[in-house]
Motif scaffolding. Structure first.
Motif, short mmCIF file in Angstrom:
data_model
loop_
_atom_site.label_atom_id
_atom_site.label_comp_id
_atom_site.label_asym_id
_atom_site.label_seq_id
_atom_site.Cartn_x
_atom_site.Cartn_y
_atom_site.Cartn_z
N LEU A 151 47.23 40.81 46.22
CA LEU A 151 47.27 40.32 47.60
C LEU A 151 47.96 38.97 47.69
CD1 LEU A 151 44.47 42.19 47.48
CD2 LEU A 151 44.38 41.39 49.81
N ARG A 152 48.76 38.62 46.70
CA ARG A 152 49.44 37.33 46.72
C ARG A 152 50.37 37.25 47.93
NH1 ARG A 152 51.56 37.21 40.66
NH2 ARG A 152 51.79 39.39 41.21
N GLY A 153 50.30 36.11 48.59
CA GLY A 153 51.14 35.87 49.75
C GLY A 153 50.60 36.48 51.04
N SER A 154 49.54 37.26 50.97
CA SER A 154 48.94 37.84 52.17
C SER A 154 48.10 36.80 52.89
CB SER A 154 48.10 39.06 51.82
OG SER A 154 48.94 40.13 51.44
N THR A 155 47.96 36.95 54.19
CA THR A 155 47.26 35.97 55.01
C THR A 155 46.28 36.64 55.96
OG1 THR A 155 48.99 36.00 56.69
CG2 THR A 155 49.20 34.34 54.95
N GLU A 156 45.38 35.81 56.49
CA GLU A 156 44.46 36.16 57.56
C GLU A 156 43.52 37.30 57.22
OE1 GLU A 156 46.09 35.97 61.58
OE2 GLU A 156 48.00 35.36 60.69
N TYR A 157 43.18 37.50 55.96
CA TYR A 157 42.25 38.56 55.58
C TYR A 157 40.84 38.01 55.46
CZ TYR A 157 43.35 36.60 50.96
OH TYR A 157 43.56 35.75 49.91
N PHE A 158 39.86 38.89 55.65
CA PHE A 158 38.47 38.59 55.35
C PHE A 158 37.97 39.70 54.44
CE2 PHE A 158 33.97 39.39 55.98
CZ PHE A 158 33.45 38.17 55.58
N ILE A 159 37.54 39.32 53.26
CA ILE A 159 37.01 40.28 52.30
C ILE A 159 35.63 39.79 51.88
CG2 ILE A 159 37.30 41.31 50.01
CD1 ILE A 159 40.36 40.91 50.43
N ASP A 160 34.61 40.59 52.16
CA ASP A 160 33.25 40.24 51.77
C ASP A 160 33.06 40.63 50.31
OD1 ASP A 160 30.51 39.93 51.40
OD2 ASP A 160 30.04 40.56 53.45
N VAL A 161 33.06 39.63 49.43
CA VAL A 161 33.00 39.89 47.99
C VAL A 161 31.67 40.50 47.56
CG1 VAL A 161 34.73 38.15 47.44
CG2 VAL A 161 32.30 37.51 47.46
N ARG A 162 30.67 40.47 48.42
CA ARG A 162 29.39 41.11 48.09
C ARG A 162 29.47 42.62 48.16
NH1 ARG A 162 25.85 38.41 52.50
NH2 ARG A 162 27.75 38.99 53.58
N TYR A 163 30.41 43.14 48.95
CA TYR A 163 30.50 44.58 49.17
C TYR A 163 31.86 45.17 48.80
CZ TYR A 163 26.47 43.33 51.97
OH TYR A 163 25.28 42.83 52.39
N THR A 164 32.69 44.37 48.16
CA THR A 164 34.05 44.81 47.83
C THR A 164 34.34 44.46 46.38
OG1 THR A 164 34.72 44.37 50.10
CG2 THR A 164 36.48 44.62 48.50
N ASN A 165 34.86 45.41 45.63
CA ASN A 165 35.21 45.18 44.23
C ASN A 165 36.59 44.51 44.18
OD1 ASN A 165 35.94 45.27 41.54
ND2 ASN A 165 35.41 47.42 41.25
N ILE A 166 36.61 43.25 43.72
CA ILE A 166 37.88 42.51 43.60
C ILE A 166 38.16 42.12 42.15
CG2 ILE A 166 37.86 41.66 45.98
CD1 ILE A 166 36.92 38.94 44.83
N LYS A 167 37.55 42.82 41.21
CA LYS A 167 37.73 42.49 39.79
C LYS A 167 39.21 42.54 39.41
CE LYS A 167 36.06 43.71 35.23
NZ LYS A 167 35.17 44.58 34.47
N LYS A 168 39.68 41.44 38.87
CA LYS A 168 41.06 41.26 38.39
C LYS A 168 42.12 41.39 39.50
CE LYS A 168 40.15 42.49 33.61
NZ LYS A 168 40.54 43.30 32.47
#
Length: 188
Positions: A151-168
């Motif tokens: 997601l490099r360079g992406s903007t205006e996002y909201f990601i709830d890290v409690r309910y979303t897997n963002i590993k690596k």
């Protein structure tokens, strides 16, 4: 009656198709066509390219899109979950607001420099997907697997890290600081 087209180049002047019949397009290019009143139901697109086209609000019911590239096109309000097959597609410099991809497997898909406001990605598999340089205001990533996504360079996002897997997953600063907003912490 089903029609078959291979390696054709279609533009606004020479494209005509009876939307009540099924058709298969293989390796075809569609350039500058306004499909906004068109019905894509029961159409198959294999290894095709759509450049500077308008597909906003078209019906995708039972459509097949495999290996399709969308470039500088309008894809507003599309419910991609209605397709029979959506595989290995790429989107570059497209407007994709109000789209629905909920619960789909989009592993390895590429969205580059797209405007994607209010897009529903809930419960999606976006493993190793690229969402580089996208505007994601209001898009939903609830219970989404974004592991190893870019997601490099992406903007205006909201990601709830409690309910979303963002590993690596890969993010850029300062937007990556927004990942902390779901943790109910105080930053000074």
């Amino acid at each position: 009656m089903s029609q078959y087209f291979e390696n054709n180049i279609f533009n606004a002047e020479d494209f005509s198709h009876d939307s009540s019949s099924s058709a298969e397009f293989v390796g075809c290019q569609f350039i500058g066509i306004d499909f906004s009143e068109f019905n894509f139901s029961k159409l198959k697109f294999l290894d095709c390219t759509f450049s500077e086209c308008n597909l906003s609000n078209v019906s995708l019911k039972s459509g097949v899109f495999r290996g399709v590239s969308f470039k500088k096109s309008k894809l507003i309000g599309l419910n991609w979950t209605e397709t029979t097959t959506l595989a290995s597609c790429t989107y570059s410099d497209c407007i994709m607001d109000y789209g629905v991809f909920q619960s789909m497997n989009l592993k390895g898909f590429s969205f580059t420099d797209c405007k994607m406001m209010e897009v529903e990605f809930g419960d999606c598999q976006l493993v190793k997907a690229s969402l580089r340089g996208c505007v994601l205001r209001g898009s939903s990533f609830n219970k989404t697997n974004l592991s190893e996504a870019d997601l490099r360079g992406s903007t205006e996002y909201f990601i709830d890290v409690r309910y979303t897997n963002i590993k690596k997953a890969k993010f850029s600063m300062p937007e990556a600081l927004g990942l902390l907003s779901s943790l109910d912490i105080v930053l000074e």
